[in-house]
Scaffold this motif. Structure first.
Motif, PDB file in Angstrom:
ATOM      1  N   LEU A   1      -3.678   6.227   4.292  1.00  0.00           N
ATOM      2  CA  LEU A   1      -4.406   7.448   3.965  1.00  0.00           C
ATOM      3  C   LEU A   1      -3.664   8.261   2.907  1.00  0.00           C
ATOM      4  CD1 LEU A   1      -5.695   8.694   7.444  1.00  0.00           C
ATOM      5  CD2 LEU A   1      -6.748   7.099   5.819  1.00  0.00           C
ATOM      6  N   ALA A   2      -2.488   7.785   2.507  1.00  0.00           N
ATOM      7  CA  ALA A   2      -1.703   8.446   1.470  1.00  0.00           C
ATOM      8  C   ALA A   2      -1.692   7.556   0.228  1.00  0.00           C
ATOM      9  CB  ALA A   2      -0.274   8.679   1.954  1.00  0.00           C
ATOM     10  N   PRO A   3      -1.587   8.138  -0.956  1.00  0.00           N
ATOM     11  CA  PRO A   3      -1.543   7.322  -2.179  1.00  0.00           C
ATOM     12  C   PRO A   3      -0.411   6.315  -2.128  1.00  0.00           C
ATOM     13  CG  PRO A   3      -1.853   9.647  -2.715  1.00  0.00           C
ATOM     14  CD  PRO A   3      -1.550   9.587  -1.241  1.00  0.00           C
ATOM     15  N   LYS A   4      -0.649   5.131  -2.721  1.00  0.00           N
ATOM     16  CA  LYS A   4       0.331   4.048  -2.723  1.00  0.00           C
ATOM     17  C   LYS A   4       0.821   3.818  -4.146  1.00  0.00           C
ATOM     18  CE  LYS A   4      -0.919   0.353  -0.288  1.00  0.00           C
ATOM     19  NZ  LYS A   4      -0.029   0.189   0.879  1.00  0.00           N
ATOM     20  N   ASN A   5       2.054   3.352  -4.256  1.00  0.00           N
ATOM     21  CA  ASN A   5       2.584   2.985  -5.565  1.00  0.00           C
ATOM     22  C   ASN A   5       1.907   1.712  -6.055  1.00  0.00           C
ATOM     23  OD1 ASN A   5       4.426   5.131  -5.587  1.00  0.00           O
ATOM     24  ND2 ASN A   5       5.946   3.940  -4.452  1.00  0.00           N
ATOM     25  N   GLY A   6       1.883   1.518  -7.329  1.00  0.00           N
ATOM     26  CA  GLY A   6       1.262   0.303  -7.857  1.00  0.00           C
ATOM     27  C   GLY A   6      -0.177   0.578  -8.267  1.00  0.00           C
ATOM     28  N   THR A   7      -0.975  -0.477  -8.292  1.00  0.00           N
ATOM     29  CA  THR A   7      -2.380  -0.363  -8.683  1.00  0.00           C
ATOM     30  C   THR A   7      -3.165   0.188  -7.506  1.00  0.00           C
ATOM     31  OG1 THR A   7      -2.062  -2.306 -10.069  1.00  0.00           O
ATOM     32  CG2 THR A   7      -4.330  -1.592  -9.713  1.00  0.00           C
ATOM     33  N   ASP A   8      -3.381   1.489  -7.527  1.00  0.00           N
ATOM     34  CA  ASP A   8      -3.971   2.152  -6.369  1.00  0.00           C
ATOM     35  C   ASP A   8      -5.486   2.216  -6.486  1.00  0.00           C
ATOM     36  OD1 ASP A   8      -3.268   3.823  -3.896  1.00  0.00           O
ATOM     37  OD2 ASP A   8      -4.653   5.136  -4.968  1.00  0.00           O
ATOM     38  N   ILE A   9      -6.168   1.806  -5.391  1.00  0.00           N
ATOM     39  CA  ILE A   9      -7.615   1.921  -5.294  1.00  0.00           C
ATOM     40  C   ILE A   9      -7.903   2.945  -4.203  1.00  0.00           C
ATOM     41  CG2 ILE A   9      -9.787   0.699  -4.858  1.00  0.00           C
ATOM     42  CD1 ILE A   9      -8.146  -1.930  -5.446  1.00  0.00           C
ATOM     43  N   ALA A  10      -8.633   3.989  -4.534  1.00  0.00           N
ATOM     44  CA  ALA A  10      -8.943   5.050  -3.571  1.00  0.00           C
ATOM     45  C   ALA A  10     -10.420   4.990  -3.226  1.00  0.00           C
ATOM     46  CB  ALA A  10      -8.577   6.412  -4.155  1.00  0.00           C
ATOM     47  N   LEU A  11     -10.714   4.895  -1.908  1.00  0.00           N
ATOM     48  CA  LEU A  11     -12.095   4.761  -1.456  1.00  0.00           C
ATOM     49  C   LEU A  11     -12.366   5.778  -0.348  1.00  0.00           C
ATOM     50  CD1 LEU A  11     -12.184   0.860  -1.174  1.00  0.00           C
ATOM     51  CD2 LEU A  11     -13.214   2.217  -2.999  1.00  0.00           C
ATOM     52  N   PRO A  12     -13.527   6.464  -0.383  1.00  0.00           N
ATOM     53  CA  PRO A  12     -13.857   7.415   0.679  1.00  0.00           C
ATOM     54  C   PRO A  12     -14.236   6.686   1.963  1.00  0.00           C
ATOM     55  CG  PRO A  12     -15.689   7.207  -0.842  1.00  0.00           C
ATOM     56  CD  PRO A  12     -14.570   6.402  -1.426  1.00  0.00           C
ATOM     57  N   ALA A  13     -13.868   7.275   3.121  1.00  0.00           N
ATOM     58  CA  ALA A  13     -14.157   6.656   4.424  1.00  0.00           C
ATOM     59  C   ALA A  13     -14.283   7.741   5.481  1.00  0.00           C
ATOM     60  CB  ALA A  13     -13.058   5.669   4.797  1.00  0.00           C
ATOM     61  N   THR A  14     -14.799   7.334   6.647  1.00  0.00           N
ATOM     62  CA  THR A  14     -14.950   8.245   7.786  1.00  0.00           C
ATOM     63  C   THR A  14     -14.217   7.681   8.992  1.00  0.00           C
ATOM     64  OG1 THR A  14     -17.145   8.889   6.983  1.00  0.00           O
ATOM     65  CG2 THR A  14     -16.622   9.401   9.273  1.00  0.00           C
ATOM     66  N   ILE A  15     -13.399   8.486   9.655  1.00  0.00           N
ATOM     67  CA  ILE A  15     -12.697   8.061  10.873  1.00  0.00           C
ATOM     68  C   ILE A  15     -13.723   7.881  12.000  1.00  0.00           C
ATOM     69  CG2 ILE A  15     -10.971   8.661  12.616  1.00  0.00           C
ATOM     70  CD1 ILE A  15      -9.672   8.170   9.961  1.00  0.00           C
ATOM     71  N   THR A  16     -13.742   6.701  12.622  1.00  0.00           N
ATOM     72  CA  THR A  16     -14.660   6.447  13.734  1.00  0.00           C
ATOM     73  C   THR A  16     -13.942   6.413  15.081  1.00  0.00           C
ATOM     74  OG1 THR A  16     -14.455   4.048  13.404  1.00  0.00           O
ATOM     75  CG2 THR A  16     -16.273   5.171  12.269  1.00  0.00           C
ATOM     76  N   ASP A  17     -12.624   6.160  15.083  1.00  0.00           N
ATOM     77  CA  ASP A  17     -11.872   6.147  16.339  1.00  0.00           C
ATOM     78  C   ASP A  17     -10.388   6.197  16.023  1.00  0.00           C
ATOM     79  OD1 ASP A  17     -11.508   6.174  19.041  1.00  0.00           O
ATOM     80  OD2 ASP A  17     -11.977   4.059  19.373  1.00  0.00           O
ATOM     81  N   VAL A  18      -9.605   6.698  16.972  1.00  0.00           N
ATOM     82  CA  VAL A  18      -8.148   6.752  16.835  1.00  0.00           C
ATOM     83  C   VAL A  18      -7.539   6.202  18.115  1.00  0.00           C
ATOM     84  CG1 VAL A  18      -6.133   8.229  16.483  1.00  0.00           C
ATOM     85  CG2 VAL A  18      -8.296   8.787  15.340  1.00  0.00           C
ATOM     86  N   ASN A  19      -6.692   5.166  17.993  1.00  0.00           N
ATOM     87  CA  ASN A  19      -6.043   4.550  19.154  1.00  0.00           C
ATOM     88  C   ASN A  19      -4.537   4.700  19.028  1.00  0.00           C
ATOM     89  OD1 ASN A  19      -8.447   3.338  20.445  1.00  0.00           O
ATOM     90  ND2 ASN A  19      -8.530   2.134  18.562  1.00  0.00           N
ATOM     91  N   PHE A  20      -3.930   5.380  20.019  1.00  0.00           N
ATOM     92  CA  PHE A  20      -2.485   5.561  20.040  1.00  0.00           C
ATOM     93  C   PHE A  20      -1.857   4.370  20.758  1.00  0.00           C
ATOM     94  CE2 PHE A  20       1.437   7.247  21.955  1.00  0.00           C
ATOM     95  CZ  PHE A  20       2.073   7.699  20.806  1.00  0.00           C
ATOM     96  N   LEU A  21      -1.027   3.579  20.052  1.00  0.00           N
ATOM     97  CA  LEU A  21      -0.438   2.355  20.608  1.00  0.00           C
ATOM     98  C   LEU A  21       1.077   2.454  20.710  1.00  0.00           C
ATOM     99  CD1 LEU A  21      -2.571  -0.232  18.555  1.00  0.00           C
ATOM    100  CD2 LEU A  21      -3.058   0.713  20.834  1.00  0.00           C
ATOM    101  N   GLY A  22       1.599   3.661  20.800  1.00  0.00           N
ATOM    102  CA  GLY A  22       3.049   3.839  20.896  1.00  0.00           C
ATOM    103  C   GLY A  22       3.649   3.975  19.515  1.00  0.00           C
ATOM    104  N   ALA A  23       4.335   2.927  19.044  1.00  0.00           N
ATOM    105  CA  ALA A  23       4.968   2.974  17.727  1.00  0.00           C
ATOM    106  C   ALA A  23       3.944   2.954  16.597  1.00  0.00           C
ATOM    107  CB  ALA A  23       5.937   1.805  17.572  1.00  0.00           C
ATOM    108  N   VAL A  24       2.736   2.492  16.910  1.00  0.00           N
ATOM    109  CA  VAL A  24       1.681   2.361  15.900  1.00  0.00           C
ATOM    110  C   VAL A  24       0.471   3.193  16.307  1.00  0.00           C
ATOM    111  CG1 VAL A  24       0.049   0.729  14.853  1.00  0.00           C
ATOM    112  CG2 VAL A  24       2.441   0.072  15.152  1.00  0.00           C
ATOM    113  N   VAL A  25      -0.153   3.831  15.331  1.00  0.00           N
ATOM    114  CA  VAL A  25      -1.434   4.501  15.537  1.00  0.00           C
ATOM    115  C   VAL A  25      -2.484   3.713  14.768  1.00  0.00           C
ATOM    116  CG1 VAL A  25      -2.782   6.598  15.251  1.00  0.00           C
ATOM    117  CG2 VAL A  25      -0.335   6.749  15.795  1.00  0.00           C
TER     118      VAL A  25
END
Length: 334
Positions: free
Chosen positions: A267-291
């Motif tokens: 969700l943050a800009p990336k270095n290199g050849t960056d492609i930015a696309l609009p999106a909508t959050i449909t769900d959020v799952n908390f998995l401990g070290a990873v979201v």
């Protein structure tokens, strides 16, 4: 230089069903090899043919330059560990470990010394007088491993040895197996349907599907550079993206299917050849070290894995911008 273990055009047919369809591969001495694939893909059948429990319909198996295709199991100098331990319930741990040594005619004093050596190797010194029923599943599988390697086989075969154990024991025991294998330098073939197991402990992996080899490579190659759509989707999580959602000129072939690992989106800009696309959050799952974020990207459901940096994650319904680097895209056959 010839490979230590060579499988050449191996075919196995049961009636009208061909379960292994011309498999060929070779591995060097001391490698840890995983045969990875879903149930029924032919991986265990290949292992059983290497062990001598199944006779190939055609093809050849060579170990250290010697054709063993027609040899009986006890003539192959192989050690095998099964899924269900297969320990003798009426024998002590020491007698279980020393069983193959006794059959081979090793004198009792040498046998006792080797059993003691094996018990230290598997972290169970002093357990020689116990019976299998007095031990946990993980301990029993360690004993089965010690029994397999006690006669110093030239090849170790492991048939889903961890699948009967709970998750925490599986993780610790697979690392122990790998450490022992590396200490002994024994060439090992490990059958599993668990991608995490294969990726974490293998030198190389054979990905199988419906009797065919889909890909052979290192864990890094299998995960990051899959060469078939099956290998890409079976190993790890994967987002399949139609090329049409990208701006014109981003991809060379608009009819391609593009794939992207969840950790390669941000969700943050990336270095290199960056492609930015609009999106909508449909769900959020908390998995401990990873979201894990589930988003709708131009009508395509996409997973994004981000590290848990203790910041507040976005909420369902939030409008976000997804950033992708074009070099991370995998182009797969349609």
């Amino acid at each position: 230089m010839a490979a230590f273990l060579e499988i050449e055009n191996l075919v196995k047919t049961f009636g009208t069903n061909t379960v292994v369809k011309g498999a060929s591969f070779g591995f060097d001495k001391g490698e840890f090899i995983s045969l990875l694939g879903p149930s029924g893909c032919g991986k265990t059948t290949i292992l059983r043919m290497i062990a001598g429990f199944e006779r190939p319909t055609s093809g050849a198996i060579r170990v250290d330059g010697k054709d063993i295709t027609s040899l009986k199991p006890n003539q192959r100098q192989l050690g095998m560990v099964f899924q269900a331990y297969a320990l003798f319930p009426n024998l002590t741990v020491g007698d279980n470990i020393g069983f193959g040594l006794k059959i081979a005619g090793m004198p009792a004093d040498q046998r006792r010394a080797r059993v003691e050596e094996m018990l230290k190797l598997i972290g169970l010194p002093g357990f020689e007088k116990r019976f299998p029923y007095e031990m946990s599943g993980g301990q029993q599988q360690r004993v089965a491993l010690a029994r397999a390697i006690a006669p110093k086989p030239r090849l170790l075969l492991l048939d889903e040895p961890l699948s009967a154990l709970d998750a925490k024991i599986r993780v610790s025991l697979r690392q122990e197996i790998r450490a022992i294998q590396q200490d002994l330098g024994i060439t090992t073939v490990f059958v599993t349907h668990d991608q995490e197991e294969a990726l974490s402990i293998s030198d190389r992996i054979v990905v199988m599907n419906a009797g065919n080899i889909e890909q052979l490579g290192t864990p890094h190659e299998i995960y990051n550079k899959p060469t078939s759509r099956f290998a890409a989707t079976f190993v790890g999580q994967l987002n399949l993206l139609p090329a049409g959602i990208f701006p014109q000129g981003t991809v060379a072939n608009a009819s391609s299917v593009l794939a992207l690992r969840p950790e390669m989106l941000s969700l943050a800009p990336k270095n290199g050849t960056d492609i930015a696309l609009p999106a909508t959050i449909t769900d959020v799952n908390f998995l401990g070290a990873v979201v894990r974020l589930n988003v709708d990207l131009a009508g395509t459901p996409v997973h994004i894995d981000t590290f848990n940096d203790q910041s507040t994650p976005p909420s369902r319904g939030d409008q976000v911008t997804v950033h992708i680097t074009s070099r991370d895209l995998l182009v797969l056959p349609n």
